[in-house]
Write an enzyme that holds these catalytic residues in place. Structure first.
Site, PDB file in Angstrom:
ATOM      1  N   HIS A 130       0.863  -1.178   0.000  1.00 15.52           N
ATOM      2  CA  HIS A 130       0.000   0.000   0.000  1.00 15.52           C
ATOM      3  C   HIS A 130       0.909   1.240   0.000  1.00 15.52           C
ATOM      4  CE1 HIS A 130      -3.604   2.289   1.400  1.00 15.52           C
ATOM      5  NE2 HIS A 130      -2.664   3.054   1.906  1.00 15.52           N
ATOM      6  N   HIS A 190      -0.487   2.633  11.704  1.00 16.04           N
ATOM      7  CA  HIS A 190       0.628   3.571  11.703  1.00 16.04           C
ATOM      8  C   HIS A 190       0.526   4.613  12.798  1.00 16.04           C
ATOM      9  CE1 HIS A 190      -2.503   5.282   9.104  1.00 16.04           C
ATOM     10  NE2 HIS A 190      -1.945   6.467   9.209  1.00 16.04           N
ATOM     11  N   GLU A 246      -3.516  14.209  11.072  1.00 21.77           N
ATOM     12  CA  GLU A 246      -4.436  13.885   9.982  1.00 21.77           C
ATOM     13  C   GLU A 246      -5.879  14.184  10.381  1.00 21.77           C
ATOM     14  OE1 GLU A 246      -3.938   9.759   8.878  1.00 21.77           O
ATOM     15  OE2 GLU A 246      -1.784   9.817   9.253  1.00 21.77           O
ATOM     16  N   HIS A 248      -6.652  12.107  13.720  1.00 26.47           N
ATOM     17  CA  HIS A 248      -5.577  11.257  14.226  1.00 26.47           C
ATOM     18  C   HIS A 248      -4.349  12.150  14.285  1.00 26.47           C
ATOM     19  CE1 HIS A 248      -8.262   8.183  12.070  1.00 26.47           C
ATOM     20  NE2 HIS A 248      -8.487   8.078  13.366  1.00 26.47           N
ATOM     21  N   HIS A 301      -3.305   4.603  14.686  1.00 29.11           N
ATOM     22  CA  HIS A 301      -4.603   4.358  14.046  1.00 29.11           C
ATOM     23  C   HIS A 301      -4.405   3.456  12.838  1.00 29.11           C
ATOM     24  CE1 HIS A 301      -2.953   7.871  11.980  1.00 29.11           C
ATOM     25  NE2 HIS A 301      -3.695   7.547  10.930  1.00 29.11           N
TER      26      HIS A 301
HETATM   27  O1  OMD Z   1      -5.096   7.138   8.346  1.00 26.10           O
HETATM   28  C1  OMD Z   1      -5.733   7.224   7.304  1.00 26.10           C
HETATM   29  O2  OMD Z   1      -6.786   6.617   7.107  1.00 26.10           O
HETATM   30  C2  OMD Z   1      -5.150   8.038   6.156  1.00 26.10           C
HETATM   31  C3  OMD Z   1      -4.085   7.263   5.479  1.00 26.10           C
HETATM   32  C4  OMD Z   1      -4.376   6.545   4.353  1.00 26.10           C
HETATM   33  C5  OMD Z   1      -3.414   5.760   3.765  1.00 26.10           C
HETATM   34  O3  OMD Z   1      -3.731   5.093   2.655  1.00 26.10           O
HETATM   35  C6  OMD Z   1      -2.162   5.653   4.326  1.00 26.10           C
HETATM   36  C7  OMD Z   1      -1.849   6.402   5.456  1.00 26.10           C
HETATM   37  C8  OMD Z   1      -2.804   7.204   6.039  1.00 26.10           C
HETATM   38  O4  OMD Z   1      -2.537   7.961   7.104  1.00 26.10           O
HETATM   39 FE   FE2 Z   2      -3.315   7.889   8.931  1.00 24.20          FE
END
Ligand code: OMD
Ligand code: FE2
Length: 428
Positions: free
Chosen positions: A286, A329, A335, A359, A365
């Site tokens: 990803h 992560h 975010e 976040h 999260h």
């Molecule tokens: O946290 C989230 O949903 C946003 C996010 C999406 C992604 O594809 C990779 C990292 C990220 O922070």
């Molecule tokens: Fe994220």
């Protein structure tokens, strides 16, 4: 409403006249402007900013903006500015349900609800994230935000945005970018809701494309600036100005939308996210979400954005031997997310259109239990994520929730429970 004309291209030196022969030729400020118009310069950068970052437009108008009178304070219960107006809150993930439409007549400015803040407009740094809920057009009321540019992401209701440079029609799925200091007003076609990023920092621009090359992501030609249009109806106007974190109001005898012709590269834009050319994994893993950056406001440190505006639009998922949704992560950046329509793959049920999540820096999260189970066991055939549009305002500075965000009634009390089912599956 009839379909509008636009002038295409991000950062172009556009020019437009509502009445032919109104634009000076070969100079900006002739001794007498055609038709008795006044010349006025609106700058979006210091005069001496490097050429590729220099933003300014020349406006040829029936009366200059200085004819306005003096401003008096105007109260607003829900508008907050800068880190100084944020609240102390624990390092927990946060999520909000969509907020209700107001019962009373509420225009776009009255309907702003600040959710999170960082930075300081006087330091030209940071952002605010707002929601708006509105059911009334602004009529003879204009808004000028001297604290920051406004990136509007409608979630419900088509907005007709009148600006000094002309009109934009902006529907859910599209966005509008309104330069700092430029007057605008918002007309509605019904109850409307959406998100706003107020950017106190460097103006949003297209991101570098690096090895992607000269095409892709948001293409410059898909950004649409208005063409000159002015209001002819006589009568007074209320000018609401956001200045140093406070609102101020003055009444002037004429419309501020009195620009007959203009030229320059400081313009409002609209952009339809359906034109965003996504790039993603065609092998495995990803990619970082920066691959979906539409616009970026850089900070003084390369790559550490004051704010990135990132979208998660419809796209094909084809990665092999991969956990396809976002990974778990902890991010140094903060975010703030919203959902315009459909489902977000990391939170298929819990995250609702019109809702928000935050976040913050180093708050862990990722996919909720349901998304983890589904993606860990899914058949990895090519799959189209369709009918979806989520987005993120990502900023290098921690976002502080406002009092409205914490106490306004939409905050979920048990958001973290969505990860409680992630059991220890370790096999020794
Ligand atoms: O946290 C989230 O949903 C946003 C996010 C999406 C992604 O594809 C990779 C990292 C990220 O922070
Ligand atoms: Fe994220």
């Amino acid at each position: 409403m009839s379909a509008l004309n636009y002038s295409a291209g991000f950062g172009n030196q556009h020019q437009s006249e509502a009445i032919a022969g109104s634009l000076p030729i070969g100079r900006n400020s002739p001794q007498k402007v055609a038709r008795g118009l006044y010349a006025e310069l609106l700058s979006g950068s210091a005069f001496t900013a490097p050429r590729n970052e220099n933003l300014r437009s020349w406006l040829y108008r029936r009366q200059p903006s200085v004819v306005v009178g003096s401003f008096l304070p105007l109260a607003h219960a829900y508008l907050c500015t800068g880190a100084r107006e944020g609240q102390v809150s624990p390092p927990d993930p946060m999520r909000w349900a969509p907020i209700e439409m107001p019962a009373e007549p509420t225009d776009f400015v009255e309907g702003l609800r600040t959710m999170a803040v960082n930075g300081d407009p006087d330091a030209q740094l940071g952002i605010a994230t707002h929601l708006y809920v509105a059911n009334q057009s602004m009529g003879r009321r204009a808004f000028i935000n001297a604290d920051g540019e406004m990136l509007i992401v409608p979630q419900q209701g088509v907005l007709r945005i009148a600006t000094e440079l002309g009109l934009l029609d902006v529907a859910p799925g599209e966005i509008a970018l309104l330069p700092r200091g430029m007057a605008f007003k918002v007309e509605l076609d019904g109850p409307s809701r959406g998100y706003v990023c107020e950017n106190y920092g460097a103006a949003f621009r297209l991101p570098e494309l690096g090895p992607i090359g000269s095409n892709g992501l948001a293409n410059a030609r898909d950004f649409l600036a208005p063409v000159a249009a002015f209001e002819a109806t006589p009568g007074a106007y209320e000018i609401v100005k956001k200045y140093g974190g406070s609102l101020w109001c003055a009444v002037q005898a004429h419309s501020p939308f009195n620009v007959v012709a203009w030229h320059g590269n400081l313009t409002p834009y609209k952009y339809d996210t359906k034109h965003f050319m996504t790039i993603g994994s065609i092998s495995f893993d990803h990619p970082d979400p920066s691959i979906f950056t539409v616009l970026t406001s850089p900070s003084d440190t390369a790559g550490w954005a004051n704010c990135d505006f990132v979208i998660f639009p419809p796209r094909w998922m084809v990665a092999e031997d991969s956990f396809r949704p976002p990974w778990y992560h902890r991010n140094v950046m903060s975010e703030y997310m919203g959902l315009v329509l459909g489902q977000y793959d990391a939170k298929p049920e819990g995250f609702k259109p019109g809702g928000s999540s935050l976040h913050n820096a180093y708050v862990p999260h990722g996919p909720d239990t349901e998304a983890f189970d589904k993606a860990s066991n899914a058949d990895l055939a090519p799959h189209k994520l369709d009918n979806t549009l989520a987005f993120m305002f990502e900023t290098r500075w921690r976002l502080l929730p406002t009092e409205f965000a914490l106490k306004g009634g939409a905050l979920e009390t048990n958001y973290a429970a969505c990860w409680a089912g992630l059991t220890d599956n370790f096999q020794e």
